[in-house]
Design a protein around this motif. Structure first.
Motif, mmCIF file in Angstrom:
data_model
loop_
_atom_site.group_PDB
_atom_site.id
_atom_site.type_symbol
_atom_site.label_atom_id
_atom_site.label_comp_id
_atom_site.label_asym_id
_atom_site.label_seq_id
_atom_site.Cartn_x
_atom_site.Cartn_y
_atom_site.Cartn_z
ATOM 1 N N GLU A 70 -19.136 31.341 -37.144
ATOM 2 C CA GLU A 70 -19.672 30.410 -36.144
ATOM 3 C C GLU A 70 -18.565 29.925 -35.209
ATOM 4 O OE1 GLU A 70 -21.578 27.423 -38.517
ATOM 5 O OE2 GLU A 70 -23.328 28.699 -38.895
ATOM 6 N N ARG A 73 -17.770 32.765 -32.901
ATOM 7 C CA ARG A 73 -18.853 32.867 -31.920
ATOM 8 C C ARG A 73 -18.675 31.838 -30.802
ATOM 9 N NH1 ARG A 73 -23.732 30.391 -34.179
ATOM 10 N NH2 ARG A 73 -22.544 28.612 -33.465
ATOM 11 N N ASP A 74 -18.358 30.597 -31.169
ATOM 12 C CA ASP A 74 -18.171 29.542 -30.175
ATOM 13 C C ASP A 74 -16.984 29.838 -29.260
ATOM 14 O OD1 ASP A 74 -20.329 28.265 -31.339
ATOM 15 O OD2 ASP A 74 -19.104 26.761 -32.381
ATOM 16 N N LEU A 76 -15.711 32.862 -28.548
ATOM 17 C CA LEU A 76 -16.070 33.975 -27.670
ATOM 18 C C LEU A 76 -17.035 33.538 -26.577
ATOM 19 C CD1 LEU A 76 -16.422 36.918 -30.199
ATOM 20 C CD2 LEU A 76 -14.573 36.514 -28.548
ATOM 21 N N THR A 77 -17.985 32.683 -26.916
ATOM 22 C CA THR A 77 -18.927 32.179 -25.920
ATOM 23 C C THR A 77 -18.189 31.438 -24.810
ATOM 24 O OG1 THR A 77 -20.705 32.018 -27.536
ATOM 25 C CG2 THR A 77 -20.928 30.678 -25.547
ATOM 26 N N SER A 82 -19.465 37.536 -26.510
ATOM 27 C CA SER A 82 -20.326 37.195 -27.637
ATOM 28 C C SER A 82 -20.075 38.128 -28.818
ATOM 29 C CB SER A 82 -21.796 37.278 -27.235
ATOM 30 O OG SER A 82 -22.189 38.623 -27.117
ATOM 31 N N LEU A 83 -20.685 37.779 -29.924
ATOM 32 C CA LEU A 83 -20.638 38.642 -31.113
ATOM 33 C C LEU A 83 -21.774 39.655 -31.114
ATOM 34 C CD1 LEU A 83 -19.848 36.076 -33.965
ATOM 35 C CD2 LEU A 83 -18.391 37.931 -33.177
ATOM 36 N N ALA A 84 -22.606 39.656 -30.092
ATOM 37 C CA ALA A 84 -23.799 40.511 -30.063
ATOM 38 C C ALA A 84 -23.483 41.969 -30.296
ATOM 39 C CB ALA A 84 -24.540 40.332 -28.742
#
Length: 88
Positions: A70, A73-74, A76-77, A82-84
């Motif tokens: 998490e 993810r934050d 990278l955002t 993103s982690l997509a």
């Protein structure tokens, strides 16, 4: 010629701030390098690390791993990524 060690260093606007002056990530062209991310929460406690009644550490690797992902993810955002691409 000396290179500025802080070039490309970024602190993300996320729930957890980095310790001291360490950046959350570094950008080099199209690459984003994230390092030193832990299960630390915004209140400086560690997710998945509790104490039982006797004061012994009770560790939950699942909770710690979830918190680390998490936090990544934050980060990278905030960097516009993103982690997509890894969730296939």
């Amino acid at each position: 010629m000396q290179r500025d060690a802080s070039a490309g260093a970024h602190s993300a606007v996320v729930r957890v701030r980095p310790p001291r002056d360490f950046p959350h990530f570094r950008r080099a062209g199209d690459l984003i390098f994230v390092s030193g991310t832990s299960a630390r929460r915004a209140d400086d406690s560690i997710a998945g690390a509790e104490r039982d009644a006797a004061g012994r550490a009770v560790l939950d690797i699942r909770a710690q791993t979830r918190a680390v992902l998490e936090n990544i993810r934050d980060i990278l955002t905030s960097a516009g990524a993103s982690l997509a691409m890894w969730s296939r």
